[in-house]
Scaffold this motif. Structure first.
Motif, PDB file in Angstrom:
ATOM      1  N   ALA A  54       3.398  19.160 -34.184  1.00  0.00           N
ATOM      2  CA  ALA A  54       4.308  18.589 -33.195  1.00  0.00           C
ATOM      3  C   ALA A  54       4.580  19.586 -32.078  1.00  0.00           C
ATOM      4  O   ALA A  54       5.412  19.326 -31.213  1.00  0.00           O
ATOM      5  CB  ALA A  54       5.609  18.204 -33.886  1.00  0.00           C
TER       6      ALA A  54
ATOM      7  N   CYS B 198       6.206  22.258 -32.073  1.00  0.00           N
ATOM      8  CA  CYS B 198       7.617  22.628 -31.991  1.00  0.00           C
ATOM      9  C   CYS B 198       7.802  24.132 -31.822  1.00  0.00           C
ATOM     10  O   CYS B 198       8.876  24.574 -31.409  1.00  0.00           O
ATOM     11  CB  CYS B 198       8.345  22.157 -33.242  1.00  0.00           C
ATOM     12  N   GLY B 199       6.779  24.918 -32.177  1.00  0.00           N
ATOM     13  CA  GLY B 199       6.857  26.366 -31.965  1.00  0.00           C
ATOM     14  C   GLY B 199       7.632  27.129 -33.019  1.00  0.00           C
ATOM     15  O   GLY B 199       7.802  28.334 -32.919  1.00  0.00           O
ATOM     16  N   ARG B 200       8.107  26.439 -34.063  1.00  0.00           N
ATOM     17  CA  ARG B 200       8.858  27.160 -35.106  1.00  0.00           C
ATOM     18  C   ARG B 200       8.014  28.252 -35.741  1.00  0.00           C
ATOM     19  O   ARG B 200       8.492  29.339 -36.032  1.00  0.00           O
ATOM     20  CB  ARG B 200       9.241  26.203 -36.224  1.00  0.00           C
TER      21      ARG B 200
ATOM     22  N   VAL C 165       5.923  19.911 -40.599  1.00  0.00           N
ATOM     23  CA  VAL C 165       4.918  18.953 -41.051  1.00  0.00           C
ATOM     24  C   VAL C 165       3.962  19.602 -42.064  1.00  0.00           C
ATOM     25  O   VAL C 165       2.893  19.078 -42.335  1.00  0.00           O
ATOM     26  CB  VAL C 165       4.121  18.362 -39.863  1.00  0.00           C
TER      27      VAL C 165
ATOM     28  N   ASN D 157       2.030  22.222 -41.964  1.00  0.00           N
ATOM     29  CA  ASN D 157       0.703  22.684 -41.566  1.00  0.00           C
ATOM     30  C   ASN D 157       0.368  23.941 -42.352  1.00  0.00           C
ATOM     31  O   ASN D 157       1.256  24.661 -42.782  1.00  0.00           O
ATOM     32  CB  ASN D 157       0.662  22.943 -40.063  1.00  0.00           C
TER      33      ASN D 157
ATOM     34  N   HIS E 228      -1.375  27.114 -41.867  1.00  0.00           N
ATOM     35  CA  HIS E 228      -1.998  28.099 -40.985  1.00  0.00           C
ATOM     36  C   HIS E 228      -2.775  29.146 -41.764  1.00  0.00           C
ATOM     37  O   HIS E 228      -3.803  29.627 -41.302  1.00  0.00           O
ATOM     38  CB  HIS E 228      -0.948  28.816 -40.150  1.00  0.00           C
TER      39      HIS E 228
HETATM   40  S1  SF4 Z   1       2.198  24.152 -36.650  1.00  0.00           S
HETATM   41 FE1  SF4 Z   1       4.072  23.292 -37.446  1.00  0.00          FE
HETATM   42  S2  SF4 Z   1       5.674  24.795 -36.922  1.00  0.00           S
HETATM   43 FE2  SF4 Z   1       3.873  25.285 -35.696  1.00  0.00          FE
HETATM   44  S3  SF4 Z   1       4.168  24.236 -33.771  1.00  0.00           S
HETATM   45 FE3  SF4 Z   1       2.970  22.851 -35.053  1.00  0.00          FE
HETATM   46  S4  SF4 Z   1       4.479  21.579 -36.096  1.00  0.00           S
HETATM   47 FE4  SF4 Z   1       5.606  23.319 -35.253  1.00  0.00          FE
END
Ligand code: SF4
Ligand code: SF4
Lengths: 257, 689
Positions: free
Chosen positions: B296, B298-300, B372, B374, B376
C-alpha cells in the motif's frame, strides 16, 4: 587466446604447522593445503581475459595435496580444461625441478599465454615462473598486476609493478609467460552450489609426464619452529603492588625520575 | 427502486445488469492475468496450518490489529475506512441484486433494514471523516516514505464520491417515503422503521437550502445511479491501480509466512533450477511476487528499518516498489511470450542496487510492521542469492565465506582450535561424541572464537556446571550453524555446513540442544529439521529461566544497577522469546528500564544477515548499534545494557567506543549477570589465590 594457468598447492598457514619426525620437512598428514594465493590471482586474470576477449583457459596442476578441491573450484569459476599431472612423490619438488614437469605437460597445449603466480610461500629456490619460462623457451615478465588484451593481435599489455608502487605498462608479444602478483580484480567468489555442480560434471585430464623428477639441487637440512620472542611480563599482586612495580619499570627505563 | 424506470425501452434493471456483467468481466480478466503472473514464480506451500492462518486473517484483516497498533496517531482512520467498506460491500451487494431484480422482485436494501441501515449510514459519515484525516496526513503532514501519487488521490476522491452519493440517495429515498406517507400511503418496505441520522439530516439540510421534495427525490435517483456507476468503475479500476492492495491484501495476510517458523524457502540451483531463467521472475516464489500486488506504499517498513535509519542505500518500501514494476512489466510480457520489458535492465543489481540488498540486517522489523504482511526479508535474500551466484560480494564478506568453506567458521581460524575456548576452564566440558549428555551446547562461531564472547562462554559453562546441568559440546567437530550464511544468500554453503553439523550431531548422544547465540538458535530450530535434526533447541536464557524456576540457580548476591535489555532480533521477533531474559534480569536484582523500542519493536544492532562480516557501505552516517546506544543514553540512570547474543556483545562493545559517553555504558551478558549473582567470580578468585 589460449591461456594456460599453473595452480599449485601450498600448506595453509591458518592451520598449525608441525615438523615431521625426520626434522627436515613438514608433517604432511597434519598440514592441509590450499591454492597458492598468487596462482589464484593468475587464474582470475586468465578468466578476466577470456571473458573480455574470448578464448579458453586450461588449468595445469600437480596431483598433490588437496588439489582436487582447487581444481573443482577452478572449473566452477569457468576454467575450460583441467590437466592434472600424475605425481606420487611426498612433497612437490623445488621450483627448478617442478618447472620441468610443468613444461612437459604444458608444451602440447599450444598456449599463447601462460600465467603463473609470481610467488608461493613454500618456495626455496626462487619463483617457479622464470624457471618455467626458460623450460618452455618463452619470454618472461614477472611481478605483473593486471593484464589486458593488446592493441596488436597476438599481444597483451601487462602492468608491471616496481618498488615504490611505480607501474610500467609493457606490450608483450605472445607467446609469453607472465608471473602474476595480482589480477585486475581480486579472485571471484565461487558459491558452493557451483563447486558441487562442478564435482559432478568437471572432467580432469591426466597427464602422465614421462620425465623422471630430477634429483633436487637443493635439500632442506632441518626445520625448527620460530623461537618465541621475549614474553611480556605479567604483573601480579594487589593493586598497590602492581602500581609500585609499574613505577619501578618506568624508572628503570628512565621515563620517570 | 430507480431501476424500475425504463430507458430506451429497457428497464434500468437490465442496463444495470449489462453494466455489471461488463465490469465484472473486465475485473476478472485483469485478476486472472495477475494470477497467471504469480504462477511464473516458484512453488511454495502456503496452505499449511489453516487454523493459524484463519486466526491471523480474522485478527489482522477483519480486526485490523496491525493497523491499530501502528505508529501513526491517526491509526484508527484505516480501520474505520476498512470496516465502513465491509458494510458498504453488504449494502452494495443488496443494491445490485435488488436493483437488477426490482421490476420483478423486491429485495430489501441496506437502508431499509433496521440496524444495518443505521450502521451503513453512520459508517458513511465515519468513512468521510477517516478520509479527511488520512488526507490531512497524506497531503499536509506527510511522513517520510509515504507517497503522494495521483493514483492515491483518485481513489480518495472516488471513495468520497461513493459516500456522498450514498447519503444523497438515502436522503432522496427518505424524502420519497415522506411524500408517500403524506399522500396517505402505507410505510413502504421498512423505510419508516430505519433510523438514518445522516440521510435524514442531509434531507433536512437540502430542504433548508430551499430544494423541493421532488428535486431531492430526483437528486437521490441520480445519486443512486452515480453511486452504482462509481462502484462498477472501481471494480474495473482497482486491479489496475496502486490500490490493488485492496483486493490482494486479505489474501496476502491469509497466505503470509507464519510467525516463528522457518519462513525462508530453500534456493533452487543446479539441476533443480528451471533451464531457462531468462525471466527474472522465475527465481522468486509466487508469494514473493505477490508482495508486489499487496504493497500500500504506506512507508512503515522504511521508517522502522535500521539500515534506512542509518543512511544505507536500502529502503524496504522501494525494494517492493521496484519489484512491482518488474513483476507487472516483465510478468505481463512473459504471459504474451515477449521478452522482459525492463529495457534489458536487470531487477537484481541494476534496478535494485546491490548496495541496497547488502544493506539488510534481516532484522524483520519491516515484515513485522507491514500491515499487509509483505515479506521483504525472504525477497531480499532471494535477490542476494543471485548476487552470490554472480560473485557480486564485497571483499570482507568474500573472505568470511571462503573461511567458512575452508574452516567451517567465519573467523578464519583453524577448525582444530574451535574447542580452545574451554582451555583451562575450572569445570569439565564433556565431549558429547564420546559420552552421553542431557544437554548439548552448540557454541556457534562468535561464542567459540571471539575473545569478548569467549569470556562469556566460559562463564556460562561455569554457571551450567554449578546448576548441575549435564552438558557437553561437539568440540572441534562443530562448525558454524550457518544462519547468516543462509541469509547472505549462500545457500549451498549453508547446506554444506548443515549437513556436516547434522552428521556430527548424529554421532552424539543428547536429549536437547542449547546455544547462547540467537542466530545459531534460529538455524538449528527452524532450518535444521529439514536436514534431519529432531531434538528440541533452546536459547540459554530459556534454560537459565527453567533452572531458576526449578530452584537450581542459587543466587547469592543481588546486583544493584539500573539496566536496560536489548531484544536480539533472532530471539525476539523471530522466535518470540521475550520474557525469559527479563525474568533472569529481575531475579538477579537489577532494575530493568525498558527502551522505547522494546520486544517486537526492538531496534536491530545491525549485525544480522551477515552484516557483521561486511564493510559499512557509503552513506552510512550512524551505525544501527550507535543509534541503539543513544536510545539507551536517554534512559534515566541506566548504566548497563544487557544482551543475550554474542554478536550484540561485539557490536555494542564497539559502539560504546564510538559514542564515547561519560561514564561509558557497560555491555553485559545475561550469562555474566547470573555468574556474578551466583558468586562464581569471587569463588574463582579464591580458587586462584
Ligand atoms: S511493504 Fe508493507 S509496510 Fe512497506 S510500504 Fe508496502 S505496505 Fe507499507
Ligand atoms: S529486515 Fe530490517 S534491515 Fe532488512 S529491510 Fe527489513 S527492516 Fe530493513
Amino acid at each position: 587466446m589460449n591461456i594456460v594457468v599453473v595452480v599449485r598447492q601450498v600448506p595453509d598457514l591458518i592451520e598449525p604447522l608441525e615438523i615431521a619426525s625426520s626434522g627436515d620437512a613438514l608433517d604432511l598428514d597434519a598440514a592441509s593445503f590450499i591454492i597458492n594465493e598468487s596462482d589464484d590471482h593468475a587464474l582470475e586474470q586468465a578468466l578476466l581475459l577470456k571473458e573480455a576477449g574470448g578464448g579458453g583457459v586450461t588449468v595445469v596442476a600437480l596431483d598433490f595435496g588437496d588439489v582436487d578441491n582447487s581444481l573443482y573450484a577452478a572449473a566452477a569459476k569457468g576454467a575450460d580444461r583441467i590437466v592434472k599431472i600424475a605425481f606420487d612423490g611426498d612433497v612437490p619438488p623445488p621450483a627448478r625441478e617442478s618447472a620441468a614437469l610443468y613444461a612437459e605437460a604444458i608444451k602440447p597445449l599450444g598456449a599463447d599465454l601462460v600465467l603463473v603466480g609470481v610467488q608461493a610461500h613454500d618456495e626455496l629456490d626462487g619463483g617457479l615462473s622464470p624457471f618455467l619460462a626458460a623450460a618452455l623457451g618463452m619470454p618472461y615478465v614477472g611481478v605483473i598486476r593486471g593484464v589486458k588484451a593488446g592493441d596488436a593481435p597476438g599481444s597483451v599489455v601487462a602492468c608491471k609493478e616496481f618498488p615504490g608502487a611505480v607501474m610500467a605498462r609493457m606490450n608483450v608479444k605472445l607467446p609469453a609467460l607472465l608471473g602474476i602478483l595480482g589480477a585486475d580484480q581480486p579472485p571471484r567468489y565461487v558459491p558452493v552450489s557451483r563447486i558441487r555442480g562442478a564435482m559432478k560434471t568437471a572432467q580432469f585430464e591426466e597427464s602422465a609426464v614421462a620425465a623422471a623428477v630430477a634429483e633436487p639441487l637443493l635439500k632442506v637440512g632441518g626445520l625448527s619452529p620460530p623461537a618465541p620472542a621475549a614474553r611480556a611480563e605479567m604483573l601480579a599482586g594487589s593493586e598497590e603492588e602492581i602500581a609500585g612495580r609499574i613505577v619501578e619499570i618506568l624508572a628503570e627505563k628512565g621515563l620517570v625520575k | 427502486m430507480p431501476t424500475e424506470t425504463k430507458f430506451l425501452g429497457l428497464y434500468g434493471a437490465i442496463w444495470l445488469a449489462i453494466l455489471l456483467v461488463v465490469a465484472s468481466a473486465l475485473f476478472a480478466m485483469r485478476v486472472v492475468q495477475l494470477i497467471r503472473v504469480l504462477t511464473l514464480g516458484r512453488k511454495e506451500n502456503r496452505l499449511d496450518h489453516l487454523g493459524q492462518r484463519l486466526l491471523m486473517f480474522l485478527r489482522e484483516v477483519m480486526g485490523q490489529s496491525r493497523m491499530i497498533k501502528g505508529e501513526s496517531i491517526i491509526n484508527w482512520a484505516h480501520p474505520l475506512i476498512f470496516w465502513g467498506f465491509c458494510f458498504f460491500l453488504i449494502a452494495s451487494g443488496l443494491m445490485f441484486v435488488g436493483g437488477i431484480l426490482a421490476p420483478w422482485l423486491w429485495i430489501p436494501q441496506a437502508e431499509q433494514i433496521p440496524i444495518i441501515g443505521t450502521f451503513v449510514d453512520l459508517f458513511a459519515v465515519a468513512v468521510l471523516i477517516g478520509l479527511i484525516a488520512s488526507s490531512i496526513r497524506r497531503y499536509i503532514l506527510t511522513p517520510p516514505g509515504l507517497q503522494r501519487t495521483l493514483d492515491a488521490t483518485i481513489v480518495v476522491l472516488l471513495i468520497a464520491a461513493l459516500m456522498i452519493t450514498y447519503l444523497l440517495a438515502e436522503a432522496g429515498g427518505k424524502t420519497r417515503e415522506e411524500m408517500l406517507a403524506a399522500q396517505g400511503a402505507a410505510a413502504h418496505h421498512g423505510w419508516g422503521q430505519t433510523w438514518l441520522p445522516a440521510g435524514q439530516a442531509l434531507a433536512t439540510g437540502l430542504h433548508a437550502i430551499g430544494l423541493g421534495s421532488q428535486t431531492i427525490v430526483q437528486i437521490g435517483v441520480v445519486s443512486w445511479w452515480i453511486h452504482a456507476s462509481i462502484l462498477l468503475l472501481f471494480l474495473v479500476y482497482l486491479p489496475y491501480s496502486k490500490h490493488m492492495h485492496l483486493i490482494w491484501a486479505p489474501f496476502a495476510v491469509f497466505l503470509a509466512e507464519l510467525p516463528y517458523t522457518e519462513s525462508l524457502p530453500p534456493a533452487e540451483y543446479g539441476e533443480q533450477k528451471a533451464e531457462a531463467t531468462e525471466n527474472p521472475l522465475s527465481r522468486f516464489t509466487w508469494r514473493m511476487l505477490m508482495n508486489a500486488y499487496t504493497c500500500a506504499e504506506c512507508g512503515r517498513c522504511e521508517r522502522v528499518c535500521p539500515a534506512a535509519s542509518s543512511g544505507a542505500a536500502l529502503s524496504p518500501r522501494q525494494v517492493v516498489h521496484d519489484l512491482k514494476h518488474c513483476v507487472l512489466a516483465d510478468g505481463l510480457a512473459a504471459l504474451k511470450d515477449r521478452p522482459p520489458k525492463e529495457n534489458g535492465e536487470k531487477l537484481i543489481g541494476d534496478i535494485i542496487k546491490s548496495g541496497a540488498l547488502w544493506g539488510c540486517a534481516t532484522c524483520r522489523a519491516c515484515v513485522d510492521i507491514c500491515p499487509v504482511r509483505n515479506e521483504h526479508v525472504s525477497l531480499i535474500i532471494e535477490m542476494r542469492r543471485k548476487l552470490v551466484e554472480d560473485g557480486v560480494v564485497d571483499a570482507s564478506l568474500m573472505e568470511t565465506l571462503v573461511s567458512l568453506q575452508r574452516y567451517g567458521n567465519s573467523q578464519s581460524k583453524s577448525a582444530r582450535k574451535r574447542h580452545d575456548w574451554a582451555k583451562d576452564l575450572p569445570v569439565p566440558v564433556k565431549d558429547a561424541q564420546k559420552e552421553p549428555v542431557e544437554t548439548l551446547w552448540f557454541l556457534g562461531d562468535y561464542a567459540a572464537f571471539h575473545p569478548s564472547a569467549v569470556r562469556i562462554s566460559r562463564m556460562v559453562a561455569q554457571v551450567f556446571h554449578a546448576a548441575g546441568l549435564d552438558f557437553g559440546t561437539l568440540g572441534n567437530a562443530e562448525q558454524s550453524a550457518g544462519n547468516d550464511v543462509r541469509r547472505v544468500g549462500e545457500e549451498g554453503l549453508f547446506e554444506m555446513l548443515a549437513e556436516k553439523n547434522v552428521k556430527a550431531l548424529s554421532k552424539a548422544d543428547f536429549q536437547r540442544i542449547v546455544t547462547t547465540d540467537p542466530h545459531t538458535y534460529h538455524a538449528l530450530k527452524h532450518d535444521y529439521p529439514r536436514f534431519g535434526l529432531e531434538r528440541p533447541v533452546f536459547h540459554y536464557t530459556e534454560i537459565l529461566d527453567e533452572l531458576l524456576a526449578a530452584g537450581k540457580l542459587p543466587l547469592k548476591h543481588q546486583l544493584p544497577s539500573r539496566c536496560t535489555y536489548h531484544d536480539p532480533c533472532y530471539l525476539g521477533r523471530y522466535n518470540g522469546v521475550y520474557d525469559a531474559p527479563r525474568r533472569i534480569i529481575e531475579a538477579v536484582g537489577m532494575k530493568l528500564v525498558e527502551m522505547p523500542r522494546n520486544r517486537e519493536n526492538s531496534f536491530c544492532c545491525g549485525a544480522g544477515g551477515g552484516k557483521i562480516w561486511m564493510q559499512d557501505e557509503e552513506g552510512v552516517s550512524e551505525r544501527p548499534a550507535d543509534l541503539r546506544l543513544k536510545e539507551v543514553l536517554q534512559l534515566e540512570g541506566v548504566t548497563d545494557i544487557v544482551v543475550a547474543c554474542p554478536k550484540d556483545l561485539v557490536m555494542f562493545e564497539d559502539a560504546v567506543k564510538t559514542i564515547a559517553s561519560t561514564p561509558p555504558l557497560c555491555v553485559v551478558d545475561v550469562g555474566e549477570l547470573v555468574f556474578e549473582a551466583m558468586g562464581l567470580s569471587s569463588q574463582l578468585k579464591e580458587q586462584k589465590a
